[in-house]
Write an enzyme that holds these catalytic residues in place. Sequence first.
Site, mmCIF file in Angstrom:
data_model
loop_
_atom_site.group_PDB
_atom_site.id
_atom_site.type_symbol
_atom_site.label_atom_id
_atom_site.label_comp_id
_atom_site.label_asym_id
_atom_site.label_seq_id
_atom_site.Cartn_x
_atom_site.Cartn_y
_atom_site.Cartn_z
ATOM 1 N N GLU A 21 48.956 -20.791 50.077
ATOM 2 C CA GLU A 21 48.178 -22.023 50.264
ATOM 3 C C GLU A 21 46.794 -21.636 50.742
ATOM 4 O OE1 GLU A 21 49.710 -24.857 53.073
ATOM 5 O OE2 GLU A 21 51.541 -25.261 51.943
ATOM 6 N N GLU A 34 43.697 -34.493 56.438
ATOM 7 C CA GLU A 34 45.035 -34.152 55.957
ATOM 8 C C GLU A 34 45.387 -34.859 54.647
ATOM 9 O OE1 GLU A 34 47.773 -32.181 56.723
ATOM 10 O OE2 GLU A 34 46.177 -31.104 57.739
ATOM 11 N N GLU A 92 47.220 -36.705 49.195
ATOM 12 C CA GLU A 92 48.545 -37.247 49.520
ATOM 13 C C GLU A 92 48.430 -38.239 50.672
ATOM 14 O OE1 GLU A 92 51.673 -33.973 49.433
ATOM 15 O OE2 GLU A 92 49.852 -32.826 49.083
ATOM 16 N N LYS A 124 50.503 -38.300 54.281
ATOM 17 C CA LYS A 124 50.508 -37.227 55.278
ATOM 18 C C LYS A 124 49.975 -37.760 56.602
ATOM 19 C CE LYS A 124 49.863 -32.960 54.332
ATOM 20 N NZ LYS A 124 49.127 -31.710 54.040
#
Length: 470
Positions: A265, A330, A321, A324
């Site tokens: 990542e 985030e 997303e 999250k």
Amino acid sequence: MQILFTVVLALAFAISAEAKYMIGVNYGQLGDNLPSAKHAVSRIKSLRIGHVKIYDANSSILQALAGTKITVAVMITDQEISEIAASQRTADLWVKHNVSTYYPETRIRTILVGNEILSDPNQRQTWFQIVPAMEKIRSALLKYKLHPKIKVSTPLAMDVLQGSIFPPSNATFRDNVRELVMRPMLSYLQRTHSPLFIDAYPYFAWENDAKNVSLDFALFGSNNRGYTDSGNGLRYTNLLDVQLDAVFGAMADLGYDAVNITLSETGWPTRQDVDERGANIHNAALYNRRLVTKMLAKPPHGTPRRPARFIRTFIFALFNEDLKPGPTSERNWGLLYPIQNHNQSLPLVYPIDFTGRLPQSAYPPLPAPPPQPPVGSLHIWCVANPNASLPNLLAGLHYACAQSPSICAAIQPGQPCFNPNSTLSHASYAFNNYYVQFKVLGGSCSFSGGANLTFTDPSYGLCKYRPLVF
Ligand SMILES: *[C@@H]1O[C@H](CO)[C@@H](O)[C@H](O)[C@H]1NC(C)=O
Ligand SMILES: *[C@@H]1O[C@H](CO)[C@@H](O)[C@H](O)[C@H]1NC(C)=O
Ligand SMILES: *[C@@H]1O[C@H](CO)[C@@H](O)[C@H](O)[C@H]1NC(C)=O
Ligand SMILES: *[C@@H]1O[C@H](CO)[C@@H](O)[C@H](O)[C@H]1NC(C)=O
Ligand SMILES: *[C@@H]1O[C@H](CO)[C@@H](O)[C@H](O)[C@H]1NC(C)=O
Ligand SMILES: *[C@@H]1O[C@H](CO)[C@@H](O)[C@H](O)[C@H]1NC(C)=O
Ligand SMILES: *[C@@H]1O[C@H](CO)[C@@H](O)[C@H](O)[C@H]1NC(C)=O
Ligand SMILES: *[C@@H]1O[C@H](CO)[C@@H](O)[C@H](O)[C@H]1NC(C)=O
């Protein structure tokens, strides 16, 4: 005939070399607005992304990837590890249901055991079950004749290291995992020719030390002084190489010099709260574009400590997303908006070429980054939201007080912040204390919507609220 044969060989070689020199992406699914797996996979193909990592063994995604050349890393969820570590039969069933079913139509190449388990002290029991689970999964792969194409590993975060990454030659693994987890894990990885998976974010390393580390160094720029490792004299031109070599340094400390790294990542977010720094489209585009060019360079750059070594790289993440938790950044790591525009489906957040061939100068100009106040110039507090429900505030209050005895000391009877004796007032004090103490460790001022940031000092009388100096 001879000539034709040579041409065909050259073509076959070009295609297999091609597959290696492709970028990967993390396909996370913590959103309530994501497209179908089929739609996502066709977009991944059109972007010429070559590798996908998922956080489970989702059957819709694995089916959608069937018949493509995309290679896949699947994950055993944290909760499944104990049982697999304890039972060969459970390991066999996991591989049978979640790998054999799809293989070889879906090019599964890695099984990951849990996600950043060693970063979670609440899963301490599980730390010692990772390597036993890896061994059992490998046995299962052998049983189903899937090995050696499929490797087994586990992604680790940078906090697997102890203390600072400067100088990287001095890095070691944390004392509480070095001998009992990392040594057997590295031994396993070396024996099976499998890479160590590392999640490394220059964004966080820079954000937490923005006074000492320049943004340009974090963004692979050329307007910084660089850094020289005092231990071995190696020269660094960017923060990612420092992070990767710190991991190589910690591996060397245990005598494992040969094990490779996969960068499982990395990335840069595009939006932020007022108490975050550097998360914008300008910086994210520079980071990810230059990352792709660097990691796909031919011959490979490697790092100063491991020059010319290819490091497979998965960008975080495919989509923004929205489910999250935590700060705004985030929810904004995505390369794609999960939306259907009238003229484009799943549009890129900013233009980016994933083949690594487009020169940086060929991109259209980026929006200027928003102005950012100098480091240390802002005082910020976190207070309870008066509109939040009582159960919400109580849950947040209990959570904050449980993190450390010091956090709620001043709201006890007889202490300076006890009055006014109300849940709202006590929650405000506790939220702020938690926030100031834990932000550097990833804590945020959210409390499920029960808290708000403010630039106004909430202190009153003898009750003093410490500010976050940002
Ligand atoms: C698998 O992924 C699909 C596509 O995003 C999703 O609709 C589904 O809920 C997922 N299944 C599980 C078990 O998580
Ligand atoms: C993987 O296999 C196990 C064991 O058969 C099963 O319980 C689990 O639901 C599967 N996981 C996924 C994500 O499909
Ligand atoms: C190297 O690490 C040790 C122990 O973690 C520390 O005491 C020492 O100061 C470090 N050396 C340098 C040059 O930072
Ligand atoms: C590391 O990668 C190189 C090049 O891809 C490979 O030849 C070597 O076998 C790998 N080593 C280990 C221990 O996995
Ligand atoms: C910068 O680095 C120095 C020396 O390593 C350290 O003492 C100082 O705390 C760092 N400053 C910040 C803001 O982290
Ligand atoms: C509380 O709700 C009111 C009315 O909806 C709104 O104006 C105010 O901004 C809210 N306060 C906070 C801190 O969210
Ligand atoms: C503080 O408030 C709580 C809850 O309303 C109440 O039970 C308690 O008696 C109050 N304490 C004092 C000293 O007023
Ligand atoms: C307070 O936080 C809530 C929940 O995150 C948010 O909806 C609201 O806009 C915030 N209010 C202010 C005034 O910032």
